[in-house]
Write an enzyme that holds these catalytic residues in place. Sequence first.
Site, PDB file in Angstrom:
ATOM      1  N   ALA A   1       7.535   2.078  -9.619  1.00 48.12           N
ATOM      2  CA  ALA A   1       7.622   2.872  -8.383  1.00 48.12           C
ATOM      3  C   ALA A   1       6.403   3.776  -8.189  1.00 48.12           C
ATOM      4  CB  ALA A   1       8.902   3.687  -8.390  1.00 48.12           C
TER       5      ALA A   1
ATOM      6  N   GLU B   1      -3.145  -5.078 -12.421  1.00 50.68           N
ATOM      7  CA  GLU B   1      -1.863  -4.561 -11.949  1.00 50.68           C
ATOM      8  C   GLU B   1      -0.880  -5.728 -11.806  1.00 50.68           C
ATOM      9  OE1 GLU B   1      -2.295  -2.801  -8.078  1.00 50.68           O
ATOM     10  OE2 GLU B   1      -0.150  -2.457  -7.834  1.00 50.68           O
TER      11      GLU B   1
ATOM     12  N   ARG C   1       8.772  -6.986   0.536  1.00 50.95           N
ATOM     13  CA  ARG C   1       9.910  -6.078   0.338  1.00 50.95           C
ATOM     14  C   ARG C   1       9.852  -4.924   1.347  1.00 50.95           C
ATOM     15  NH1 ARG C   1      10.910  -4.740  -5.764  1.00 50.95           N
ATOM     16  NH2 ARG C   1      12.851  -4.018  -4.815  1.00 50.95           N
TER      17      ARG C   1
ATOM     18  N   PRO D   1       8.271   3.302 -14.861  1.00 49.13           N
ATOM     19  CA  PRO D   1       9.683   3.690 -14.850  1.00 49.13           C
ATOM     20  C   PRO D   1      10.635   2.546 -14.492  1.00 49.13           C
ATOM     21  CG  PRO D   1       8.500   4.672 -12.999  1.00 49.13           C
ATOM     22  CD  PRO D   1       7.468   4.097 -13.924  1.00 49.13           C
ATOM     23  N   ASN D   2      11.758   2.560 -15.187  1.00 48.90           N
ATOM     24  CA  ASN D   2      12.882   1.627 -14.979  1.00 48.90           C
ATOM     25  C   ASN D   2      12.611   0.211 -15.493  1.00 48.90           C
ATOM     26  OD1 ASN D   2      14.705   3.481 -13.597  1.00 48.90           O
ATOM     27  ND2 ASN D   2      13.217   3.423 -11.943  1.00 48.90           N
TER      28      ASN D   2
ATOM     29  N   TYR E   1      14.466  -8.990 -10.075  1.00 50.37           N
ATOM     30  CA  TYR E   1      13.570  -8.942 -11.247  1.00 50.37           C
ATOM     31  C   TYR E   1      13.887  -9.996 -12.311  1.00 50.37           C
ATOM     32  CZ  TYR E   1      12.340  -4.517  -9.082  1.00 50.37           C
ATOM     33  OH  TYR E   1      11.918  -3.574  -8.187  1.00 50.37           O
TER      34      TYR E   1
ATOM     35  N   ASP F   1      -6.151   7.856 -10.338  1.00 56.60           N
ATOM     36  CA  ASP F   1      -7.339   8.558 -10.831  1.00 56.60           C
ATOM     37  C   ASP F   1      -7.578   8.268 -12.316  1.00 56.60           C
ATOM     38  OD1 ASP F   1      -7.747   9.609  -8.344  1.00 56.60           O
ATOM     39  OD2 ASP F   1      -7.044  11.635  -8.820  1.00 56.60           O
TER      40      ASP F   1
ATOM     41  N   ASN G   1       2.058  -2.323 -15.095  1.00 54.51           N
ATOM     42  CA  ASN G   1       3.007  -2.368 -13.986  1.00 54.51           C
ATOM     43  C   ASN G   1       3.454  -0.920 -13.779  1.00 54.51           C
ATOM     44  OD1 ASN G   1       5.075  -2.577 -12.167  1.00 54.51           O
ATOM     45  ND2 ASN G   1       6.058  -4.322 -13.170  1.00 54.51           N
TER      46      ASN G   1
ATOM     47  N   HIS H   1       3.149  -6.910 -10.687  1.00 50.91           N
ATOM     48  CA  HIS H   1       4.493  -6.653 -10.152  1.00 50.91           C
ATOM     49  C   HIS H   1       5.319  -7.910 -10.310  1.00 50.91           C
ATOM     50  CE1 HIS H   1       3.326  -2.814  -8.701  1.00 50.91           C
ATOM     51  NE2 HIS H   1       2.243  -3.355  -8.214  1.00 50.91           N
TER      52      HIS H   1
ATOM     53  N   ARG I   1      18.788  -4.427 -14.507  1.00 46.55           N
ATOM     54  CA  ARG I   1      18.631  -3.936 -13.127  1.00 46.55           C
ATOM     55  C   ARG I   1      18.372  -5.093 -12.152  1.00 46.55           C
ATOM     56  NH1 ARG I   1      12.416  -1.790 -12.200  1.00 46.55           N
ATOM     57  NH2 ARG I   1      13.262  -1.002 -10.259  1.00 46.55           N
TER      58      ARG I   1
HETATM   59  C1  DQA Z   1       7.876  -3.370  -9.327  1.00 45.19           C
HETATM   60  C2  DQA Z   1       7.936  -3.155  -7.811  1.00 45.19           C
HETATM   61  C3  DQA Z   1       8.117  -1.670  -7.501  1.00 45.19           C
HETATM   62  O1  DQA Z   1       8.181  -1.465  -6.097  1.00 45.19           O
HETATM   63  C4  DQA Z   1       9.402  -1.161  -8.110  1.00 45.19           C
HETATM   64  O2  DQA Z   1       9.532   0.234  -7.893  1.00 45.19           O
HETATM   65  C5  DQA Z   1       9.545  -1.480  -9.552  1.00 45.19           C
HETATM   66  C6  DQA Z   1       9.078  -2.783 -10.037  1.00 45.19           C
HETATM   67  C7  DQA Z   1       7.813  -4.875  -9.689  1.00 45.19           C
HETATM   68  O3  DQA Z   1       7.492  -5.162 -10.833  1.00 45.19           O
HETATM   69  O4  DQA Z   1       8.125  -5.736  -8.860  1.00 45.19           O
HETATM   70  O5  DQA Z   1      10.134  -0.730 -10.321  1.00 45.19           O
HETATM   71  O6  DQA Z   1       6.691  -2.774  -9.829  1.00 45.19           O
END
Ligand code: DQA
Length: 157
Positions: free
Chosen positions: A76, A97, A106, A9-10, A22, A86, A73, A99, A17
């Site tokens: 949140a 993974e 953070r 998400p996002n 980011y 799972d 990624n 980020h 954003r």
């Molecule tokens: C994120 C870090 C997460 O805490 C956050 O909610 C994101 C982006 C990152 O790529 O740094 O949406 O996954």
Amino acid sequence: MKIVVIQGPNLNMLGHREQNIYGGMKLDDIHAQMENVAKQNNINIEFFQSNFEGEIIDRLQECLGDANGVIINPAAYTHTSVAIRDAISALNIPVIEVHISNIYRREEFRQKSLIAPVCSGQISGFGPFGYHLALVALMQILAEFEAIKRKSESEKK
Ligand code: DQA
């Protein structure tokens, strides 16, 4: 060889954003760079972004028997989703993974990943370049798997 990249998400809002956290790169630009590297290495790469937990789980389940590896990624959902954990756990392929930000420097609620313990590795804090690092790492893991497979096949003969 097929790699699936899943964005939570996002992340569709990258470039708009919180650029101080980011950066200014858009998701499409990150994906275009990954596609170039994948092409150079004869890897088929697919991209998926969703703001919905269930859709991310569906896409992970589709990877079973179809993809050789996943880069995710979970955004949140990293910090909340037992269901995504799972779904990753049920896959028998390497998952990395990513980020963009360093989640460990953070807010406290971001410093815990429910996803990391079921992944091959985690890359956090290198900005959009982290996706490139994940792709290189995953290609290396898959090349090692192939070498082991070939060795055990030749030993059977
Ligand atoms: C994120 C870090 C997460 O805490 C956050 O909610 C994101 C982006 C990152 O790529 O740094 O949406 O996954």
